[in-house]
Write a protein that holds these residues in place. Structure first.
Motif, PDB file in Angstrom:
ATOM      1  N   HIS A   1       0.848  -1.184   0.000  1.00 56.87           N
ATOM      2  CA  HIS A   1       0.000   0.000   0.000  1.00 56.87           C
ATOM      3  C   HIS A   1       0.885   1.235   0.000  1.00 56.87           C
ATOM      4  CE1 HIS A   1      -3.447  -2.522   0.525  1.00 56.87           C
ATOM      5  NE2 HIS A   1      -2.889  -3.101   1.564  1.00 56.87           N
ATOM      6  N   ALA A   2       0.470   2.228  -0.754  1.00 56.53           N
ATOM      7  CA  ALA A   2       1.335   3.384  -0.985  1.00 56.53           C
ATOM      8  C   ALA A   2       0.516   4.666  -0.962  1.00 56.53           C
ATOM      9  CB  ALA A   2       2.011   3.248  -2.343  1.00 56.53           C
ATOM     10  N   PHE A   3       1.214   5.781  -0.814  1.00 58.50           N
ATOM     11  CA  PHE A   3       0.587   7.085  -1.054  1.00 58.50           C
ATOM     12  C   PHE A   3       1.672   8.060  -1.494  1.00 58.50           C
ATOM     13  CE2 PHE A   3       1.969   7.485   3.349  1.00 58.50           C
ATOM     14  CZ  PHE A   3       2.622   8.708   3.320  1.00 58.50           C
ATOM     15  N   ARG A   4       1.258   9.168  -2.032  1.00 56.74           N
ATOM     16  CA  ARG A   4       2.147  10.294  -2.334  1.00 56.74           C
ATOM     17  C   ARG A   4       1.640  11.511  -1.574  1.00 56.74           C
ATOM     18  NH1 ARG A   4       3.788   6.966  -5.169  1.00 56.74           N
ATOM     19  NH2 ARG A   4       2.315   5.564  -6.193  1.00 56.74           N
ATOM     20  N   PHE A   5       2.588  12.326  -1.141  1.00 54.60           N
ATOM     21  CA  PHE A   5       2.230  13.596  -0.506  1.00 54.60           C
ATOM     22  C   PHE A   5       3.159  14.654  -1.086  1.00 54.60           C
ATOM     23  CE2 PHE A   5       2.891  16.735   2.922  1.00 54.60           C
ATOM     24  CZ  PHE A   5       1.607  17.253   2.955  1.00 54.60           C
TER      25      PHE A   5
ATOM     26  N   SER B   1       5.660   6.243  13.650  1.00 51.10           N
ATOM     27  CA  SER B   1       5.144   7.296  12.772  1.00 51.10           C
ATOM     28  C   SER B   1       6.278   7.988  12.034  1.00 51.10           C
ATOM     29  CB  SER B   1       4.422   8.371  13.598  1.00 51.10           C
ATOM     30  OG  SER B   1       3.289   7.846  14.219  1.00 51.10           O
ATOM     31  N   VAL B   2       5.932   8.491  10.863  1.00 52.27           N
ATOM     32  CA  VAL B   2       6.806   9.397  10.130  1.00 52.27           C
ATOM     33  C   VAL B   2       6.057  10.716   9.993  1.00 52.27           C
ATOM     34  CG1 VAL B   2       8.044   9.827   7.970  1.00 52.27           C
ATOM     35  CG2 VAL B   2       7.790   7.482   8.821  1.00 52.27           C
ATOM     36  N   TYR B   3       6.749  11.815  10.281  1.00 47.74           N
ATOM     37  CA  TYR B   3       6.158  13.149  10.167  1.00 47.74           C
ATOM     38  C   TYR B   3       6.904  13.954   9.118  1.00 47.74           C
ATOM     39  CZ  TYR B   3       3.626  12.651  14.631  1.00 47.74           C
ATOM     40  OH  TYR B   3       2.783  12.259  15.634  1.00 47.74           O
ATOM     41  N   CYS B   4       6.166  14.848   8.468  1.00 47.60           N
ATOM     42  CA  CYS B   4       6.791  15.813   7.572  1.00 47.60           C
ATOM     43  C   CYS B   4       6.257  17.201   7.937  1.00 47.60           C
ATOM     44  CB  CYS B   4       6.449  15.480   6.124  1.00 47.60           C
ATOM     45  SG  CYS B   4       7.048  16.728   4.964  1.00 47.60           S
ATOM     46  N   VAL B   5       7.177  18.160   8.117  1.00 48.14           N
ATOM     47  CA  VAL B   5       6.739  19.532   8.390  1.00 48.14           C
ATOM     48  C   VAL B   5       6.281  20.132   7.075  1.00 48.14           C
ATOM     49  CG1 VAL B   5       7.387  21.776   9.314  1.00 48.14           C
ATOM     50  CG2 VAL B   5       8.434  19.677  10.239  1.00 48.14           C
TER      51      VAL B   5
ATOM     52  N   PRO C   1      -5.250   0.012   4.262  1.00 51.57           N
ATOM     53  CA  PRO C   1      -5.423  -1.032   5.281  1.00 51.57           C
ATOM     54  C   PRO C   1      -4.292  -1.110   6.317  1.00 51.57           C
ATOM     55  CG  PRO C   1      -5.877  -1.917   3.091  1.00 51.57           C
ATOM     56  CD  PRO C   1      -5.315  -0.539   2.893  1.00 51.57           C
ATOM     57  N   THR C   2      -3.114  -0.617   5.958  1.00 48.60           N
ATOM     58  CA  THR C   2      -1.963  -0.766   6.864  1.00 48.60           C
ATOM     59  C   THR C   2      -1.345   0.567   7.277  1.00 48.60           C
ATOM     60  OG1 THR C   2      -0.531  -0.977   4.926  1.00 48.60           O
ATOM     61  CG2 THR C   2      -1.312  -3.029   5.928  1.00 48.60           C
ATOM     62  N   ILE C   3      -1.843   1.654   6.731  1.00 49.92           N
ATOM     63  CA  ILE C   3      -1.234   2.961   7.013  1.00 49.92           C
ATOM     64  C   ILE C   3      -2.319   3.966   7.400  1.00 49.92           C
ATOM     65  CG2 ILE C   3       0.266   4.803   6.126  1.00 49.92           C
ATOM     66  CD1 ILE C   3       1.377   2.916   4.067  1.00 49.92           C
ATOM     67  N   ARG C   4      -2.129   4.612   8.534  1.00 45.37           N
ATOM     68  CA  ARG C   4      -3.004   5.722   8.933  1.00 45.37           C
ATOM     69  C   ARG C   4      -2.325   7.023   8.529  1.00 45.37           C
ATOM     70  NH1 ARG C   4      -5.582   5.163  14.529  1.00 45.37           N
ATOM     71  NH2 ARG C   4      -6.842   3.879  13.122  1.00 45.37           N
ATOM     72  N   VAL C   5      -3.120   7.933   7.983  1.00 43.13           N
ATOM     73  CA  VAL C   5      -2.552   9.207   7.547  1.00 43.13           C
ATOM     74  C   VAL C   5      -3.365  10.350   8.146  1.00 43.13           C
ATOM     75  CG1 VAL C   5      -1.684  10.500   5.565  1.00 43.13           C
ATOM     76  CG2 VAL C   5      -1.970   8.024   5.379  1.00 43.13           C
ATOM     77  N   GLU C   6      -2.661  11.308   8.696  1.00 47.09           N
ATOM     78  CA  GLU C   6      -3.313  12.425   9.376  1.00 47.09           C
ATOM     79  C   GLU C   6      -2.603  13.734   9.036  1.00 47.09           C
ATOM     80  OE1 GLU C   6      -4.524   9.917  13.420  1.00 47.09           O
ATOM     81  OE2 GLU C   6      -2.886  11.372  13.494  1.00 47.09           O
ATOM     82  N   PHE C   7      -3.285  14.843   9.295  1.00 45.51           N
ATOM     83  CA  PHE C   7      -2.672  16.154   9.167  1.00 45.51           C
ATOM     84  C   PHE C   7      -2.979  16.917  10.452  1.00 45.51           C
ATOM     85  CE2 PHE C   7      -1.198  20.087   7.691  1.00 45.51           C
ATOM     86  CZ  PHE C   7      -0.494  19.897   6.522  1.00 45.51           C
ATOM     87  N   HIS C   8      -1.923  17.469  11.067  1.00 50.97           N
ATOM     88  CA  HIS C   8      -2.055  18.176  12.346  1.00 50.97           C
ATOM     89  C   HIS C   8      -1.608  19.624  12.188  1.00 50.97           C
ATOM     90  CE1 HIS C   8      -2.492  14.535  15.021  1.00 50.97           C
ATOM     91  NE2 HIS C   8      -2.083  13.968  13.905  1.00 50.97           N
ATOM     92  N   ARG C   9      -2.353  20.505  12.789  1.00 54.42           N
ATOM     93  CA  ARG C   9      -1.951  21.923  12.838  1.00 54.42           C
ATOM     94  C   ARG C   9      -1.898  22.362  14.306  1.00 54.42           C
ATOM     95  NH1 ARG C   9      -4.978  25.832   8.875  1.00 54.42           N
ATOM     96  NH2 ARG C   9      -3.409  24.884   7.518  1.00 54.42           N
TER      97      ARG C   9
ATOM     98  N   ASP D   1       6.921   9.756  -0.965  1.00 54.02           N
ATOM     99  CA  ASP D   1       6.227   8.470  -1.089  1.00 54.02           C
ATOM    100  C   ASP D   1       6.182   7.797   0.281  1.00 54.02           C
ATOM    101  OD1 ASP D   1       5.715   8.374  -3.822  1.00 54.02           O
ATOM    102  OD2 ASP D   1       7.529   7.257  -4.302  1.00 54.02           O
ATOM    103  N   GLY D   2       5.047   7.257   0.641  1.00 55.65           N
ATOM    104  CA  GLY D   2       4.955   6.441   1.854  1.00 55.65           C
ATOM    105  C   GLY D   2       4.429   5.075   1.475  1.00 55.65           C
ATOM    106  N   LEU D   3       5.022   4.009   2.001  1.00 56.90           N
ATOM    107  CA  LEU D   3       4.547   2.646   1.719  1.00 56.90           C
ATOM    108  C   LEU D   3       4.719   1.779   2.958  1.00 56.90           C
ATOM    109  CD1 LEU D   3       6.175   3.579  -1.191  1.00 56.90           C
ATOM    110  CD2 LEU D   3       5.058   1.447  -1.873  1.00 56.90           C
ATOM    111  N   ASP D   4       4.124   0.601   2.893  1.00 61.78           N
ATOM    112  CA  ASP D   4       4.305  -0.373   3.976  1.00 61.78           C
ATOM    113  C   ASP D   4       5.313  -1.447   3.556  1.00 61.78           C
ATOM    114  OD1 ASP D   4       2.872  -1.798   2.126  1.00 61.78           O
ATOM    115  OD2 ASP D   4       1.205  -2.306   3.437  1.00 61.78           O
TER     116      ASP D   4
END
Lengths: 390, 390, 390, 390
Positions: free
Chosen positions: B130-134, B311-315, B287-295, B180-183
């Motif tokens: 499972h993957a995503f791009r940000f 967790s991995v964070y990106c500013v 299914p394997t990755i939770r993604v959130e945005f925090h301010r 890129d984020g993946l499991d």
């Protein structure tokens, strides 16, 4: 500037190698790779074959452990290694030869022989690791789970879901050995573990040796659930703490009989199987471990199958021939073996020189399938005669 | 007799060491340990502290990667490393210093910077990972998922659930980088991976550059699901392929405004947060990755929390101070950092010398929480001022 | 212009009545009401007290039917009423006095006595209505479900989920009576019913009288599920077709024994209870009907409870005193009674003139609770001594 | 002896009638039937055709209500009927001609026109009945749900899950009408209802007229869920209190555009449709009511379908021809009609005399499908040209 301490040596080591999908090896590329190492970076193109194979390429190997050897070493440990606080248990784990000598039977599963001398006590503790015991031979130990003493006898399966207090005591004058299964590797890899020490000594009342545990008296009736709120489990996993051999044996015999009567009932011809389930949910007995019992009738043989995820098998009775990946073994009572992810697997019961020599084979199995299903990563395929996916 | 080939050296190495819970070191014990090695066995009592700690003791370390360094190296790779079949993607992964130089940001998560030069194409493939791009900066690449071209712009989150065909093409004259984020590590450890090559070139129709993808036009309306059967996803994971920055930004601003109006709406004072969810289930986007945005608003600070899982964070924007375990960093736009399992974590937005210098900080986060929840291994605790569990 | 046929008389009849929340009765209002009638409209303000009460005000009444009367009439019907295609079953249903003479025990549940003469056959059919049989006395009938003959004996509970083919045959020279429970009223009110006629005569093989059905041999082992795919039920509802009295009896006895040993196990002091569950899911045995068995020990008494939804009870053994709403009855073996929604309910076992006269009471119960839970409409409250909610 | 009071007349009335499956009419049978009546019993064989039909035979009839008539009567009621405590709401309900004049649009659903005069307030209350509002025309009323004022405008859909406090106030100088949908009949039949009076007057702060409600600011972003614990709904049903027309309209237009581009997206050619869903679960917006919006493009026509369960439709815009069971109606803006269980249903948009006269038709629909799905009673079938199941 990186955030690493100055002078620290990076654990990343990259080597520029020519090949398909690889960049030209030039001094500039070497510079780039040194930059990656300094910044703790690894490019995908040097790793993709290992990380993203066309299908699972297990690091674990199919492997067989002989019960007689395990048992002899366990008995030797009984003489030399005390059981008590700190070491906690006299358990000796299978170390898959592909997993760098770690105490991992497979990448996710732990399998061990545990041994308790006459009169010995294993002190109380609890942990998030899900566990079970399966008894290959002997009897006389009671495992005390949440204060409920549970007898252990040949063929019994005793789940022990995470975070339940438990201790063991040998109430007899004979040593006793059994098999422990846990998800220690999975929880080690995902870093989920908690552990808590309990009492060094359980109470006298907990040292009693009842024929049936309270859990069996509450949850051991087919299709009948107690309404009492405190009978419902507080933690995930089955509230039934013992699945007795008599039941398993009869369930398998019934399936084979129904097949003979012409009504199916078996997985495939001559192959009876049950799954141990949580009576409160109908689902797997433990959140991370699936446990099954398979009986391959005389003269029968299973179709070769590949599955994502890994399994540990124990030959409970009978004998036969097992094929796991490229390995083929003659196996007999007590032998333990491992089938890694996506390796084709099949079993044939003992043919015998004459028909009357032929024997069924009884296999106890546990696997990490619930993990794959929960994460929707499960796949199954029939494997062809050469182990090809068909 | 073991099943190992004669003369093979066992990978198991055991050392008898005195200590609490350890047996007396005697010649007999040494003999026993040699027997264990020969039979590929490892006793629990020599390993229990490592395998069953009182709480997760992550091998991964808190670590920070600076965006300027990543970006510079990625641009350098853009000049030297081709994109094409075999290497598949110009992606450069974070390698956690505690994880032996592997391309693993945490034990379960992969994080990389991917880079595509003007006019370049990344060939089509699919995989169970499972993957995503940000997108941190830039625009101009379209990712083509199942034949549907999806624009990528700053702040956009683009999930890519396993086993969907996908390719990328840069339709502009500028290079573009994204995260890129993946499991990959999780699927590597559990051995669940499948991979399939697609077309080397996607069709002309797929090279169009629509403002909105078909997936957004079908699934991008709040609380409205299309009834068309073919609009339902065949694979697990969100059918919505882009979550646009304008929406995320406004959702966070609204939460802070509602808090000011006296009606709550935030996680804690000054801390707005959204979770990216699958509109077809309301659950996690993958299914394997939770993604959130925090301010974290100007002058605000989060309570230190411990969680199982990493967790991995990106500013994404702003700046502030982050504490992860025993590390404290000043972080700013583009920086990436990792918080291992059970390490206390908190963030403070930039105070500034004067009030008008103060800034909020925007953090993009992804974690393996869905794995822990599915396996019922999740725990959370507030950490005290010294990082103690309270 | 309305769409009603000209001259047709509207079924709507409205009467202007003064009162709280009601408009002034004026000629204009009367005109308005005639307009409503003409257009088939009903204003809320004339109905709200009936339609939206402060709490459920059941139209059904608590009511008791005596077994001896039911049985006598059923025997009489055995002489006069044939069993065969068209009428389908010699079943005689309880008609709640509050429900206008309909064959409804409660607004959602059907309860009947069914009677089969020696050698008789009830022809095969299937329907979406979920059903069960419970045997109060006698034996000798086999119900054939999907071709699987299932014995019926005193105390046995036999679920029959919707859309399974079934027939009955009396294999003995004695008539036999039993209790049928179905969700006929619920499906009548929601208009969900399908019905299909099967064979008039089942085959000879299906007329055999095995001690155990195939369903019991596959699903009747506690916590053990068959792996064979065809053993999994195709329709919702339990694949286990018989829950035998021996098991139920022992489960209840065990709960009371565990309570005596000081470990709880009961719902409340002296009150043991089990729920019949689907072994494949752990949930209710039927999608719309919950079935339980309660034993109130000698000298014990249940706390008065109100629940949304309605129940039918049958006194299986013993005797005692039941309070349902404002009714109090002395009940004994075979008696059937109904507890409507939100009516306080309690039971006291027979006190007896002397201690040795005291008896436990065994109650079989079925209710529509799964409907309320699925629709999230379930509520429970303890009722005070006068039946008030506390 | 029965438990009925002496001299009471039984509500059961049985008539012996000859026929298939019926016993011979003899004096003995008449005696038996009198016995049944006395004991409050009803035999299945006299009822089976009605209770267990071959397929649903709805008592409800297909019926059409014209908006102009409803609106005129509602306006008349605005002059004559006050709104206040006791009557609670000026709501006028559709009474299906097949349901004995009850205020039931179908056996499970309530549909009404509600009307609020300038400056009027409908007092606060809450009830377990699940409700929604749908605005056909006008604006100016704010519904205040749990203290959150929510604007109502043409085309908006406003769910109101059970047990939430709510009041309405008209903030303008014009009257306003809208459509109310509830599950009053279902909860009446199952006897699940609770009702509680709230404040007669809401506070000044609650009388404000914000453009967007807090619920929309927290939950109205596609695929983004707030993390704040108090933003999660405490009761079942959607936390999003308004689904705005602009979104619905664009979603439908997008589906038709995607179809034109050759990528499907519609239910069938020219038939776009969305379901209103709970963003926290992806499931139905209310536990007992499914709500959808359908657009049939110019010249398009839907395939005739039968479904278990009943629906209420409102023509939001355009015009066309509707076939429900044996009824065919020309319908136009505002018309409401009912489709009973298992009646074949289809729609054709207005053909027009010339092509430029042709118009699409927009249909708002609500049904009891979630009830059927939760109880696993749902079935769907295509109906042939004559309405036969194919």
């Amino acid at each position: 500037m990186t955030s690493s301490a100055p002078g620290s040596r990076s654990p990343v080591r990259l080597q520029a190698v020519p090949g398909a999908g690889q960049p030209d090896v030039t001094p500039a590329l070497e510079d780039l790779y040194r930059g990656f190492e300094k910044e703790l970076l690894v490019p995908l193109w040097t790793q993709i074959g290992d990380l993203m194979p066309l299908h699972p390429q297990s690091r674990a190997l199919p492997h067989l452990w002989r019960w007689e050897n395990l048992r002899a070493l366990a008995a030797q440990a009984g003489e030399l290694v005390p059981v008590g606080r700190g070491g906690e248990r006299r358990a000796i784990a299978l170390a898959n030869p592909g997993l760098e000598g770690r105490a991992f039977a497979t990448p996710t599963l732990w399998a061990a022989i545990q041994y308790l001398m006459p009169g010995e006590n294993a002190p109380e503790h609890r942990h998030t690791q899900h566990a079970f015991r399966f008894v290959l031979e002997g009897e006389g130990v009671w495992t005390v789970v949440g204060g409920d003493p549970v007898a252990m006898r040949r063929g019994d399966f005793l789940p022990q879901a995470g975070w339940n207090w438990h201790a063991h005591h040998n109430a007899t004058s004979e040593p006793m050995a059994w098999i422990d299964g846990l998800d220690i590797p999975l929880q080690y890899l995902t870093e989920a573990q908690f552990f808590e020490f309990g009492r060094d000594e359980i109470s006298g009342a907990e040292r009693t040796t009842p024929e049936r545990s309270r859990s069996e008296r509450l949850w051991g009736y087919p299709g009948l659930s107690p309404l009492a709120p405190q009978a419902r489990p507080a933690t995930p996993g089955s509230p039934l703490l013992a699945y007795r051999w008599e039941q398993t044996d009869r369930a398998l015999a019934d399936q084979l009989a129904i097949e003979k009567e012409g009504f199916g009932g078996t997985v495939e011809p001559g192959h009876a199987a049950v799954r141990y389930t949580d009576p409160a949910t109908g689902g797997d007995v433990l959140p991370t471990i699936r446990v099954e019992f398979h009986r391959i009738a005389r003269g029968a043989e299973t179709a070769p199958v590949r599955e994502t995820g890994s399994s540990v098998y124990c030959v409970f009775d009978g004998s036969g021939t097992v094929t796991a990946g490229e390995q083929t073994w003659s196996v007999t009572r007590g032998d333990l073996f491992v089938v890694p992810s996506w390796q084709p697997f099949s079993v044939r019961s003992e043919a015998g020189a004459t028909d009357s020599d032929a024997r069924a084979i009884d296999l106890f199995r546990f696997s990490d399938s619930p993990v794959f299903e929960a994460l929707r990563l499960n796949r199954t395929a029939l494997a062809g005669p050469e182990g090809n996916v068909t």
